[in-house]
Design a protein around this motif. Structure first.
Motif, PDB file in Angstrom:
ATOM      1  N   PHE A 218      -1.643  12.162  16.200  1.00 52.64           N
ATOM      2  CA  PHE A 218      -1.137  10.788  16.243  1.00 52.64           C
ATOM      3  C   PHE A 218      -1.226  10.184  14.846  1.00 52.64           C
ATOM      4  N   VAL A 219      -0.104  10.180  14.155  1.00 55.09           N
ATOM      5  CA  VAL A 219      -0.068   9.706  12.780  1.00 55.09           C
ATOM      6  C   VAL A 219       1.104   8.726  12.661  1.00 55.09           C
ATOM      7  N   GLY A 220       1.243   8.131  11.485  1.00 49.16           N
ATOM      8  CA  GLY A 220       2.163   7.017  11.296  1.00 49.16           C
ATOM      9  C   GLY A 220       3.589   7.171  11.757  1.00 49.16           C
ATOM     10  N   GLY A 221       4.418   7.831  10.940  1.00 48.96           N
ATOM     11  CA  GLY A 221       5.829   7.848  11.270  1.00 48.96           C
ATOM     12  C   GLY A 221       6.518   9.155  10.984  1.00 48.96           C
ATOM     13  N   SER A 222       5.802  10.161  10.467  1.00 46.01           N
ATOM     14  CA  SER A 222       6.465  11.450  10.295  1.00 46.01           C
ATOM     15  C   SER A 222       5.500  12.628  10.388  1.00 46.01           C
TER      16      SER A 222
ATOM     17  N   GLY B  36       7.294  -3.370   6.319  1.00 42.37           N
ATOM     18  CA  GLY B  36       6.906  -3.460   4.916  1.00 42.37           C
ATOM     19  C   GLY B  36       7.581  -2.403   4.071  1.00 42.37           C
ATOM     20  N   HIS B  37       7.760  -1.190   4.637  1.00 46.57           N
ATOM     21  CA  HIS B  37       8.490  -0.143   3.908  1.00 46.57           C
ATOM     22  C   HIS B  37       9.879  -0.667   3.567  1.00 46.57           C
ATOM     23  N   HIS B  38      10.511  -1.252   4.585  1.00 45.65           N
ATOM     24  CA  HIS B  38      11.891  -1.703   4.447  1.00 45.65           C
ATOM     25  C   HIS B  38      12.016  -2.792   3.376  1.00 45.65           C
TER      26      HIS B  38
ATOM     27  N   THR C  37      -7.210   2.400  -1.010  1.00 45.42           N
ATOM     28  CA  THR C  37      -7.724   2.924   0.247  1.00 45.42           C
ATOM     29  C   THR C  37      -6.915   4.127   0.699  1.00 45.42           C
ATOM     30  N   ARG C  38      -5.758   4.348   0.098  1.00 43.42           N
ATOM     31  CA  ARG C  38      -4.923   5.502   0.453  1.00 43.42           C
ATOM     32  C   ARG C  38      -5.086   6.526  -0.648  1.00 43.42           C
ATOM     33  N   ARG C  39      -5.137   7.800  -0.286  1.00 47.13           N
ATOM     34  CA  ARG C  39      -5.418   8.825  -1.298  1.00 47.13           C
ATOM     35  C   ARG C  39      -4.139   9.267  -2.024  1.00 47.13           C
TER      36      ARG C  39
ATOM     37  N   SER D 268       4.869  -3.785  12.473  1.00 44.52           N
ATOM     38  CA  SER D 268       4.000  -2.759  11.912  1.00 44.52           C
ATOM     39  C   SER D 268       4.256  -2.641  10.419  1.00 44.52           C
ATOM     40  N   GLN D 269       3.655  -1.629   9.800  1.00 50.95           N
ATOM     41  CA  GLN D 269       3.896  -1.404   8.377  1.00 50.95           C
ATOM     42  C   GLN D 269       5.331  -0.943   8.105  1.00 50.95           C
ATOM     43  N   SER D 270       6.029  -0.475   9.114  1.00 51.50           N
ATOM     44  CA  SER D 270       7.408  -0.029   8.922  1.00 51.50           C
ATOM     45  C   SER D 270       8.287  -1.130   8.321  1.00 51.50           C
TER      46      SER D 270
ATOM     47  N   GLN E 237      -8.419  13.897   9.744  1.00 48.86           N
ATOM     48  CA  GLN E 237      -7.582  12.774   9.314  1.00 48.86           C
ATOM     49  C   GLN E 237      -6.308  13.309   8.677  1.00 48.86           C
ATOM     50  N   LEU E 238      -5.185  12.938   9.258  1.00 49.67           N
ATOM     51  CA  LEU E 238      -3.914  13.391   8.680  1.00 49.67           C
ATOM     52  C   LEU E 238      -3.238  12.302   7.842  1.00 49.67           C
ATOM     53  N   HIS E 239      -3.891  11.168   7.687  1.00 50.40           N
ATOM     54  CA  HIS E 239      -3.393  10.184   6.714  1.00 50.40           C
ATOM     55  C   HIS E 239      -4.003  10.530   5.359  1.00 50.40           C
ATOM     56  N   SER E 240      -5.337  10.483   5.296  1.00 50.61           N
ATOM     57  CA  SER E 240      -6.027  10.657   4.018  1.00 50.61           C
ATOM     58  C   SER E 240      -6.446  12.109   3.789  1.00 50.61           C
TER      59      SER E 240
ATOM     60  N   GLU F 116       2.586   5.982  15.110  1.00 51.25           N
ATOM     61  CA  GLU F 116       2.086   4.618  15.224  1.00 51.25           C
ATOM     62  C   GLU F 116       3.250   3.627  15.263  1.00 51.25           C
ATOM     63  N   PHE F 117       4.226   3.868  14.398  1.00 49.46           N
ATOM     64  CA  PHE F 117       5.214   2.791  14.159  1.00 49.46           C
ATOM     65  C   PHE F 117       6.629   3.301  13.923  1.00 49.46           C
ATOM     66  N   ALA F 118       6.886   4.568  14.217  1.00 47.27           N
ATOM     67  CA  ALA F 118       8.231   5.088  13.978  1.00 47.27           C
ATOM     68  C   ALA F 118       9.219   4.401  14.915  1.00 47.27           C
TER      69      ALA F 118
ATOM     70  N   MET G 192      11.767  13.589   2.782  1.00 50.00           N
ATOM     71  CA  MET G 192      10.600  14.122   3.501  1.00 50.00           C
ATOM     72  C   MET G 192      10.287  13.239   4.697  1.00 50.00           C
ATOM     73  N   CYS G 193       9.797  12.016   4.412  1.00 51.24           N
ATOM     74  CA  CYS G 193       9.414  11.111   5.493  1.00 51.24           C
ATOM     75  C   CYS G 193      10.623  10.250   5.855  1.00 51.24           C
ATOM     76  N   HIS G 194      11.251  10.612   6.940  1.00 45.68           N
ATOM     77  CA  HIS G 194      12.466   9.927   7.369  1.00 45.68           C
ATOM     78  C   HIS G 194      12.191   8.463   7.663  1.00 45.68           C
ATOM     79  N   ARG G 195      11.071   8.201   8.328  1.00 48.23           N
ATOM     80  CA  ARG G 195      10.811   6.818   8.760  1.00 48.23           C
ATOM     81  C   ARG G 195      10.755   5.819   7.618  1.00 48.23           C
ATOM     82  N   SER G 196      10.036   6.195   6.559  1.00 47.07           N
ATOM     83  CA  SER G 196       9.743   5.182   5.561  1.00 47.07           C
ATOM     84  C   SER G 196      10.893   4.940   4.597  1.00 47.07           C
ATOM     85  N   ILE G 197      11.949   5.777   4.633  1.00 46.28           N
ATOM     86  CA  ILE G 197      12.889   5.655   3.519  1.00 46.28           C
ATOM     87  C   ILE G 197      14.323   6.103   3.795  1.00 46.28           C
TER      88      ILE G 197
ATOM     89  N   GLY H 126       0.809  -1.212   0.000  1.00 43.76           N
ATOM     90  CA  GLY H 126       0.000   0.000   0.000  1.00 43.76           C
ATOM     91  C   GLY H 126       0.840   1.259   0.000  1.00 43.76           C
ATOM     92  N   VAL H 127       1.743   1.370   0.971  1.00 43.89           N
ATOM     93  CA  VAL H 127       2.454   2.631   1.173  1.00 43.89           C
ATOM     94  C   VAL H 127       3.524   2.875   0.107  1.00 43.89           C
ATOM     95  N   ILE H 128       4.421   1.920  -0.082  1.00 45.34           N
ATOM     96  CA  ILE H 128       5.575   2.180  -0.945  1.00 45.34           C
ATOM     97  C   ILE H 128       5.265   1.936  -2.427  1.00 45.34           C
TER      98      ILE H 128
HETATM   99 FE1  CFM Z   1       5.789   8.331   6.018  1.00 43.95          FE
HETATM  100 FE2  CFM Z   1       3.554   8.560   4.867  1.00 43.95          FE
HETATM  101 FE3  CFM Z   1       3.893   8.842   7.460  1.00 43.95          FE
HETATM  102 FE4  CFM Z   1       4.184   6.414   6.332  1.00 43.95          FE
HETATM  103 FE5  CFM Z   1       1.568   5.819   6.483  1.00 43.95          FE
HETATM  104 FE6  CFM Z   1       0.911   7.939   5.042  1.00 43.95          FE
HETATM  105 FE7  CFM Z   1       1.349   8.179   7.614  1.00 43.95          FE
HETATM  106 MO1  CFM Z   1      -0.754   6.895   6.759  1.00 43.95          MO
HETATM  107  S1  CFM Z   1       4.958   6.963   4.517  1.00 43.95           S
HETATM  108  S2  CFM Z   1       5.304   7.356   7.894  1.00 43.95           S
HETATM  109  S3  CFM Z   1       3.175   4.424   6.405  1.00 43.95           S
HETATM  110  S4  CFM Z   1       4.495  10.114   5.935  1.00 43.95           S
HETATM  111  S5  CFM Z   1       0.189   5.944   4.900  1.00 43.95           S
HETATM  112  S6  CFM Z   1       1.957   8.994   3.455  1.00 43.95           S
HETATM  113  S7  CFM Z   1      -0.144   9.075   6.432  1.00 43.95           S
HETATM  114  S8  CFM Z   1       0.757   6.277   8.346  1.00 43.95           S
HETATM  115  S9  CFM Z   1       2.554   9.559   8.934  1.00 43.95           S
END
Ligand code: CFM
Length: 546
Positions: free
Chosen positions: A356-360, A198-200, A98-100, A194-196, A494-497, A382-384, A275-280, A72-74
């Protein structure tokens, strides 16, 4: 519930933390205590936060699974790769748009497979006798129908349990086709906490299978990669608009509005902006090790942060024309931003937010709220990992546990032919001496006020407790939290979608955000709502162990 009657002014963050933990059995309370930090205060059990650890079974977590992070994410935002979910239909269905993450496929010859949902639809017999043949047939069918540039296969939980060799199938089909790259991801939902994870898994494979595949020269004087930007609600479009206006060429976005060829050409850029340090962040490191591309952390959420990030990119290239152009663009864009701020700020000043959002985003969006004069009282991911909270200096001390060991670490070396440092070590040293920081991220904690709450892997119960006690003016999280929070009479964004809004990145995005938050925190409708505990204060329950 006498304690909830206590007035907000009497609650210290330490009280709030204690109240959040009060109903837990001792073992659970101890574990959660290590994931809840009263910022910069004594009395925390450890000076560091516990993060990237398993969620306690039975707790209603906000997290998603490893498959979600990978598929989903990557890979989700890349339009011209056919993504096949190998597994029962539910996994494919629930990860279907499901993700915008938006994409622009209007270019000549552009393919867009994102609206499709590809799945092998495994049945009982495939689980019992193996699903490799079915997968092979599905890849063949997708190839015959679409002739895509690439096909990716994603493992769901049962695939790992029955041991289908998806990589062998992918290799076989890649060799058979010759003109279509086929690769597979062992991203079973249970692979990590977590989904983290999966990013890796996703990023490692994209790096080893795709990055560097296209050596054709790319036009542009100032070439960057934008890492960790996923074009939610059109954020990536707004960032690209600004970069283009400045004369900066974005070779590859990982992975918002991306194509296969962007990844394949990423080694042609001269700087990676993360931008998003956690995912990449590890991809930025690998691009530097293998090809010599330095990286910096940027943030395009918030008008001031956008300006700062543009100046940082210009400073890196050190070209007077680019520097002047960046200043011109900022000067052109800021008047509208300032006009809207001046309008909304009298109504938003001093209001309180929780994020409270995912990782950044729980970090980045604090900049936007600060621009509106709003305070962030509590935030968390959530998962940083600990480095996203405390800064990259903790990376050497991170514990490698069984769950992290599940994820393949790829070994990267300098490319014999294509490694080329983009700046000499003297140039790098000169920039650093002038205060320029490469590979640097301080994390969320240092940017938060003293005595605010930092909570990792917040769950449904704790979220409701927090809102009930602190009564913020706005609570930001995801769809799973949205309605339970609104039922407590507090606006929820909602700060995800972004609900149905956005973009919120860049200058125009900031303007959109100010207006949206002004509307939400000043809407009277929420004040009319009565939470169940307000209408029936006698309603209470006890736990079995009490
Ligand atoms: Fe990075 Fe994201 Fe986020 Fe993320 Fe996500 Fe997302 Fe997120 Mo939802 S890659 S960590 S796994 S900025 S889908 S675009 S909004 S949890 S804070």
């Amino acid at each position: 519930m006498a304690s909830t009657a206590k007035k907000l002014v009497n609650w210290t963050p330490t009280d709030v933390k204690a109240e959040m933990l009060a109903k837990y059995p001792p073992k659970v309370a101890r574990k959660r205590a290590s994931q809840i930090l009263v910022n910069e205060a004594l009395g925390n059990e450890t000076p560091e936060i516990s993060a990237n650890v398993r969620t306690i079974p039975g707790i209603i977590t906000m997290r998603g699974c490893t498959y979600a992070g990978c598929k989903g994410v990557i890979l989700g935002p890349t339009r011209d790769i056919v993504n096949i979910t190998h597994g029962p239909i539910g996994c494919g269905f629930y990860s279907w748009l499901t993700r915008r993450n938006q994409t622009d496929a209007s270019g000549e010859g552009d393919e867009n497979f994102m609206p499709y949902c590809f799945s092998t639809d495994m049945q009982d017999q495939d689980i019992i006798f193996g699903g490799e043949k079915k997968l092979e047939a599905a890849i063949q069918e997708a190839y015959d129908l679409f002739h895509p540039r690439a096909i990716a296969v994603f493992a769901t939980c049962p695939v790992g349990l029955i041991g289908d060799d998806i990589h062998a199938v992918a290799r076989k089909m890649k060799a058979k086709f010759g003109d279509c790259n086929v690769f597979a991801f062992s991203c079973e939902g249970y692979k990590g906490v977590s989904q983290s994870a999966g990013h890796h898994i996703a990023n490692n494979k994209i790096f080893s299978e795709v990055v560097g595949e296209n050596d054709a020269e790319k036009p542009g004087k100032f070439k960057i990669n934008l890492l960790g930007e996923y074009n939610i609600g059109g954020d990536g479009f707004e960032i690209d608009r600004i970069l283009k206006k400045c004369g900066i060429t974005n070779i590859a976005t990982f992975s918002g509005n991306s194509t296969y060829d962007q990844f394949a050409s990423a080694h042609k850029a001269d700087l990676s902006a993360v931008m998003c340090h956690r995912s990449i962040n590890y991809v930025a490191d690998m691009l530097e090790t293998k090809f010599g591309i330095p990286w910096i952390k940027v943030n395009f959420i918030g008008a001031k942060s956008t300006a700062k990030s543009l100046r940082k990119i210009a400073e890196y290239f050190g070209d007077p024309e680019l520097t002047a152009r960046v200043e011109e663009v900022i000067a052109e864009e800021m008047p509208l931003v300032e006009e809207v701020i001046a309008d909304v700020r009298p109504r938003t000043e001093g209001k309180k937010a929780m994020l409270f959002v995912g990782g950044s985003r729980a970090h980045h969006y604090q900049d936007l709220f600060a621009e509106m004069g709003m305070k962030t009282l509590a935030a968390g991911y959530e998962f940083a990992h600990r480095d996203d909270y405390e800064g990259r200096q903790v990376i050497p001390d991170l514990k490698v546990d069984a769950d992290s060991r599940n994820i393949e670490e790829i070994h990267v070396e300098a490319d014999e032919k294509r490694y080329a440092p983009r700046k000499s070590s003297e140039e790098m040293a000169r920039l650093e001496a002038a205060g320029f920081r490469f590979k640097h991220y301080d994390g969320l904690i240092p940017d938060m006020d003293h005595q605010t709450l930092v909570v990792d892997d917040l769950n449904q119960y704790e979220a409701e407790k927090l809102v009930e006690i602190v009564r913020p003016d706005i609570f930001c999280a995801g769809i799973k939290e949205k309605f339970s929070i609104q039922k407590l009479g507090v606006p929820m964004k909602q700060l995800h979608s972004y609900d149905s809004g956005g973009p919120y990145a860049g200058f125009q995005g900031a303007v959109n955000f100010y207006k949206e938050i002004d509307r939400l925190v000043n809407s009277r409708v929420w004040g009319y709502m009565k939470a169940p505990w307000q209408e029936n204060p006698e309603l209470s329950a006890t736990y079995v162990w009490e």
